[in-house]
Scaffold this active site. Structure first.
Site, PDB file in Angstrom:
ATOM      1  N   GLU A  41       0.880  -1.218  -0.111  1.00 41.76           N
ATOM      2  CA  GLU A  41       0.117  -0.004   0.034  1.00 41.76           C
ATOM      3  C   GLU A  41       0.618   1.364   0.104  1.00 41.76           C
ATOM      4  O   GLU A  41       0.574   2.152  -0.759  1.00 41.76           O
ATOM      5  CB  GLU A  41      -0.869   0.057   1.172  1.00 41.76           C
ATOM      6  CG  GLU A  41      -1.751  -1.083   1.335  1.00 41.76           C
ATOM      7  CD  GLU A  41      -1.354  -2.243   1.909  1.00 41.76           C
ATOM      8  OE1 GLU A  41      -2.154  -2.881   2.859  1.00 41.76           O
ATOM      9  OE2 GLU A  41      -0.020  -2.668   1.968  1.00 41.76           O
ATOM     10  N   ALA A  86      12.874 -48.988 -14.552  1.00 39.75           N
ATOM     11  CA  ALA A  86      13.484 -49.598 -13.427  1.00 39.75           C
ATOM     12  C   ALA A  86      15.001 -49.540 -12.934  1.00 39.75           C
ATOM     13  O   ALA A  86      14.987 -49.817 -11.602  1.00 39.75           O
ATOM     14  CB  ALA A  86      13.486 -51.437 -14.130  1.00 39.75           C
TER      15      ALA A  86
END
Length: 370
Positions: free
Chosen positions: A54, A166
């Site tokens: 802000e 694998a």
């Protein structure tokens, strides 16, 4: 709510994202000021200790701020921290209306900021694009509520659900565009977590190097038994970001010294049975202002984190490939005993990234049988 109002808040959200990975322990916040339908000021919170979004927007607008509308992604603070209360700055600037994305979960604020503005005669509208704004502050909200970091589990897998062959080969399941997206995410988080298996198999750098304006997050390795080499790239590479080794308590100093010699921070936690105390480890990481963490692997650490209820969001890149045979699953270890105990995702989002499909969702944790 008008479409134009949503568009203004969307711009504030875009600004807030510029602070991702840089504001902890504060949340990222964006703000814009609009006068007569035109944006006259913009700002975002860049880092803790610096002014909030802000204030930057008010500075950008200057005299044009008076009688303008403020769009801010998070409720303005009303307490004195490292910076002054934003509500005072907003009131003093003569803002006409304030549109808030979501209420601040911090008990010091939690509605008090909006009430302060209303008491000053300012019209306040809350929950504009609430879902998007809450996602922005999810790590802040998680830490505020639990003292634990917000964890995103990222993985890549084939159409038949495998993350590696694998023999452990996984480079590369996902396409180049997906890997670029991951580096962009790395640029936005506080830290990246991997297990010892990932370090031993892939020897990763865990940097955000593919992102144009990158800032490397903290690298975190979970290695309870000190099975990773002290010469691994994650420990020895030159970077502004540090590496934290999470291991079991009880190791001798001589065993830890090779890691310390490379500047690695050692975090020792208790071991439960044969596994590290993950909640304790994450709580310690959160105390180091690591509130937004990316879990990148592997399946052993991922499975343990999921079973411990410590994963908040999943990001799975699904590649149009089939491995067949018996490879590696996404989650190692004991699986669900029944379909009813499976981990489910909510608030799903799917999008295509070149040849891959990215599926995202929040994890719904359920009670699992012993």
């Amino acid at each position: 709510m008008t479409i134009q109002a949503e568009q203004f808040m969307q711009r504030a959200i875009e600004l807030a994202k510029r602070g991702l990975g840089r504001t902890s322990p504060n949340p990222p916040v964006g703000a814009i000021l609009v006068h007569d339908g035109k944006v006259v000021g913009e700002g975002f919170h860049p880092a803790a200790g610096l002014p909030h979004a802000e204030v930057f927007a008010l500075r950008d607008a200057g005299d044009k701020a008076r009688n303008s509308d403020l769009y801010v992604t998070l409720e303005p603070c009303c307490h004195q921290g490292r910076t002054g209360p934003c509500t005072t700055a907003v009131i003093d600037a003569g803002i006409a209306r304030v549109f808030v994305g979501t209420q601040d979960p911090n008990p010091q604020v939690a509605g008090k900021g909006m009430q302060r503005l209303r008491d000053a005669g300012i019209d306040v509208v809350c929950d504009l694009l609430k879902t998007e704004c809450q996602q922005l502050i999810a790590p802040f909200a998680k830490y505020t509520a639990s003292g634990l970091p917000y964890v995103v589990f990222k993985a890549a897998m084939t159409l038949d659900g495998q993350t590696a062959t694998a023999n452990g080969d996984s480079r590369w399941i996902s396409c180049a565009a997906s890997r670029e997206a991951v580096h962009q995410l790395r640029n936005q988080v506080d830290g990246i977590m991997v297990g010892s298996g990932t370090v031993k198999t892939d020897d990763p750098r865990l940097t955000a190097r593919l992102h144009a304006d990158h800032r490397d997050p903290v690298r975190i390795v979970f290695d309870g038994k000190l099975e990773t080499s002290p010469q691994a790239i994650v420990y020895t590479q030159s970077s502004d970001a540090k590496t934290i080794l999470v291991t079991a308590s009880g190791h001798s100093e001589s065993a830890l010294q090779p890691y310390r010699a490379s500047g690695v921070e050692i975090l020792q936690v208790a071991r439960n049975a044969d596994a590290l105390d993950l909640p304790a480890a994450l709580a310690e990481l959160a105390k180091r202002n690591l509130h937004y963490l990316l879990l990148e692997g592997g399946s052993v650490l991922g499975g343990a984190m999921m079973r411990a209820g410590l994963v908040d969001r999943m990001m799975v890149f699904v590649a149009p490939k089939l491995l067949g045979g018996v490879g590696h699953n996404l989650l190692a270890g004991e699986g669900a005993a029944s379909i009813s105990e499976a981990f489910s995702l909510k608030n799903l989002r799917a999008r295509q990234i070149d040849t891959d499909i990215l599926i995202e969702g929040e994890v719904q944790h359920v009670h699992r049988s012993d």
